[in-house]
Design a protein around this motif. Sequence first.
Motif, mmCIF file in Angstrom:
data_model
loop_
_atom_site.group_PDB
_atom_site.id
_atom_site.type_symbol
_atom_site.label_atom_id
_atom_site.label_comp_id
_atom_site.label_asym_id
_atom_site.label_seq_id
_atom_site.Cartn_x
_atom_site.Cartn_y
_atom_site.Cartn_z
ATOM 1 N N LEU A 156 -6.849 -24.436 -4.263
ATOM 2 C CA LEU A 156 -7.871 -23.409 -4.119
ATOM 3 C C LEU A 156 -9.071 -23.770 -4.977
ATOM 4 C CD1 LEU A 156 -5.615 -20.240 -4.397
ATOM 5 C CD2 LEU A 156 -6.719 -21.095 -2.338
ATOM 6 N N VAL A 157 -10.261 -23.511 -4.457
ATOM 7 C CA VAL A 157 -11.504 -23.730 -5.208
ATOM 8 C C VAL A 157 -12.267 -22.409 -5.176
ATOM 9 C CG1 VAL A 157 -13.600 -25.081 -5.439
ATOM 10 C CG2 VAL A 157 -11.546 -26.141 -4.476
ATOM 11 N N LEU A 158 -12.679 -21.941 -6.360
ATOM 12 C CA LEU A 158 -13.325 -20.653 -6.494
ATOM 13 C C LEU A 158 -14.638 -20.815 -7.230
ATOM 14 C CD1 LEU A 158 -13.088 -17.509 -6.266
ATOM 15 C CD2 LEU A 158 -11.951 -17.573 -8.477
ATOM 16 N N SER A 159 -15.674 -20.180 -6.714
ATOM 17 C CA SER A 159 -16.975 -20.198 -7.371
ATOM 18 C C SER A 159 -16.932 -19.268 -8.569
ATOM 19 C CB SER A 159 -18.058 -19.735 -6.398
ATOM 20 O OG SER A 159 -19.299 -19.662 -7.052
ATOM 21 N N ASP A 160 -17.529 -19.693 -9.673
ATOM 22 C CA ASP A 160 -17.538 -18.822 -10.841
ATOM 23 C C ASP A 160 -18.536 -17.682 -10.694
ATOM 24 O OD1 ASP A 160 -19.773 -20.368 -11.087
ATOM 25 O OD2 ASP A 160 -19.398 -21.006 -13.133
ATOM 26 N N SER A 161 -19.305 -17.680 -9.609
ATOM 27 C CA SER A 161 -20.208 -16.565 -9.338
ATOM 28 C C SER A 161 -19.559 -15.516 -8.443
ATOM 29 C CB SER A 161 -21.494 -17.073 -8.699
ATOM 30 O OG SER A 161 -21.212 -17.642 -7.439
ATOM 31 N N ALA A 162 -18.272 -15.668 -8.160
ATOM 32 C CA ALA A 162 -17.557 -14.709 -7.326
ATOM 33 C C ALA A 162 -17.369 -13.398 -8.084
ATOM 34 C CB ALA A 162 -16.193 -15.281 -6.923
ATOM 35 N N SER A 163 -17.153 -12.331 -7.351
ATOM 36 C CA SER A 163 -16.938 -11.024 -7.976
ATOM 37 C C SER A 163 -15.603 -11.010 -8.715
ATOM 38 C CB SER A 163 -16.945 -9.930 -6.907
ATOM 39 O OG SER A 163 -15.796 -10.039 -6.092
ATOM 40 N N ASP A 164 -15.478 -10.066 -9.636
ATOM 41 C CA ASP A 164 -14.235 -9.947 -10.403
ATOM 42 C C ASP A 164 -13.051 -9.640 -9.498
ATOM 43 O OD1 ASP A 164 -15.570 -10.449 -12.759
ATOM 44 O OD2 ASP A 164 -15.862 -8.327 -13.245
ATOM 45 N N ASN A 165 -13.266 -8.833 -8.476
ATOM 46 C CA ASN A 165 -12.201 -8.501 -7.541
ATOM 47 C C ASN A 165 -11.729 -9.740 -6.783
ATOM 48 O OD1 ASN A 165 -10.446 -6.787 -6.140
ATOM 49 N ND2 ASN A 165 -11.931 -6.506 -4.486
ATOM 50 N N LEU A 166 -12.666 -10.548 -6.318
ATOM 51 C CA LEU A 166 -12.306 -11.780 -5.607
ATOM 52 C C LEU A 166 -11.576 -12.742 -6.539
ATOM 53 C CD1 LEU A 166 -12.338 -13.566 -3.099
ATOM 54 C CD2 LEU A 166 -14.591 -14.367 -3.804
ATOM 55 N N LYS A 167 -12.050 -12.862 -7.767
ATOM 56 C CA LYS A 167 -11.378 -13.732 -8.739
ATOM 57 C C LYS A 167 -9.932 -13.295 -8.965
ATOM 58 C CE LYS A 167 -15.468 -15.199 -11.276
ATOM 59 N NZ LYS A 167 -16.206 -15.155 -12.531
ATOM 60 N N ARG A 168 -9.721 -11.991 -9.126
ATOM 61 C CA ARG A 168 -8.356 -11.470 -9.317
ATOM 62 C C ARG A 168 -7.483 -11.791 -8.117
ATOM 63 N NH1 ARG A 168 -10.735 -7.115 -11.438
ATOM 64 N NH2 ARG A 168 -10.676 -6.013 -9.460
ATOM 65 N N ASN A 169 -8.016 -11.572 -6.908
ATOM 66 C CA ASN A 169 -7.234 -11.823 -5.694
ATOM 67 C C ASN A 169 -6.893 -13.297 -5.529
ATOM 68 O OD1 ASN A 169 -6.945 -9.190 -4.698
ATOM 69 N ND2 ASN A 169 -9.017 -9.226 -3.852
ATOM 70 N N ILE A 170 -7.836 -14.171 -5.796
ATOM 71 C CA ILE A 170 -7.582 -15.612 -5.658
ATOM 72 C C ILE A 170 -6.609 -16.074 -6.734
ATOM 73 C CG2 ILE A 170 -8.646 -17.898 -5.843
ATOM 74 C CD1 ILE A 170 -9.136 -16.597 -3.146
ATOM 75 N N GLU A 171 -6.755 -15.581 -7.960
ATOM 76 C CA GLU A 171 -5.817 -15.941 -9.030
ATOM 77 C C GLU A 171 -4.411 -15.471 -8.698
ATOM 78 O OE1 GLU A 171 -7.659 -14.229 -12.470
ATOM 79 O OE2 GLU A 171 -9.087 -15.905 -12.666
ATOM 80 N N ARG A 172 -4.292 -14.277 -8.127
ATOM 81 C CA ARG A 172 -2.988 -13.761 -7.722
ATOM 82 C C ARG A 172 -2.388 -14.636 -6.618
ATOM 83 N NH1 ARG A 172 -4.099 -8.758 -5.550
ATOM 84 N NH2 ARG A 172 -4.673 -8.103 -7.642
ATOM 85 N N LEU A 173 -3.229 -15.051 -5.678
ATOM 86 C CA LEU A 173 -2.772 -15.922 -4.597
ATOM 87 C C LEU A 173 -2.282 -17.265 -5.151
ATOM 88 C CD1 LEU A 173 -2.591 -16.135 -1.474
ATOM 89 C CD2 LEU A 173 -4.861 -17.162 -1.541
ATOM 90 N N ALA A 174 -3.020 -17.815 -6.118
ATOM 91 C CA ALA A 174 -2.607 -19.077 -6.743
ATOM 92 C C ALA A 174 -1.283 -18.904 -7.481
ATOM 93 C CB ALA A 174 -3.690 -19.577 -7.697
ATOM 94 N N ASP A 175 -1.111 -17.774 -8.162
ATOM 95 C CA ASP A 175 0.144 -17.505 -8.868
ATOM 96 C C ASP A 175 1.314 -17.363 -7.903
ATOM 97 O OD1 ASP A 175 -0.845 -17.599 -11.409
ATOM 98 O OD2 ASP A 175 -1.069 -15.437 -11.626
#
Length: 108
Positions: free
Chosen positions: A36-55
Amino acid sequence: MESNDKLITMLGFARRAGKIIYGLDCLKSARGVKLLVLSDSASDNLKRNIERLADEREIALIYAAALEDKVGYNVKALGLTDPNMARAVTDYVQAGGTQYTIVYGKRR
């Protein structure tokens, strides 16, 4: 875009090969995502969801500064489905000397 940024070059190869999935909704339903590749300009909600998906899937996550500017699309999150390309990107980021940060799944 830097002219010698290998990560962006590798993502370009994967895009042309059809090995990239864009967006959270598509990533949630996709099978076989290796990185997964995530932009650091993403919203906090998107960051949480992507981190959860990676976990949940125990896959690596890379934070990239201004990903949407480098890829050329308005995308905040993407996933690579090709295992060889994912390994090459991960190895490149782990080698250091880049502006990217890699995090692995199950960070608890």
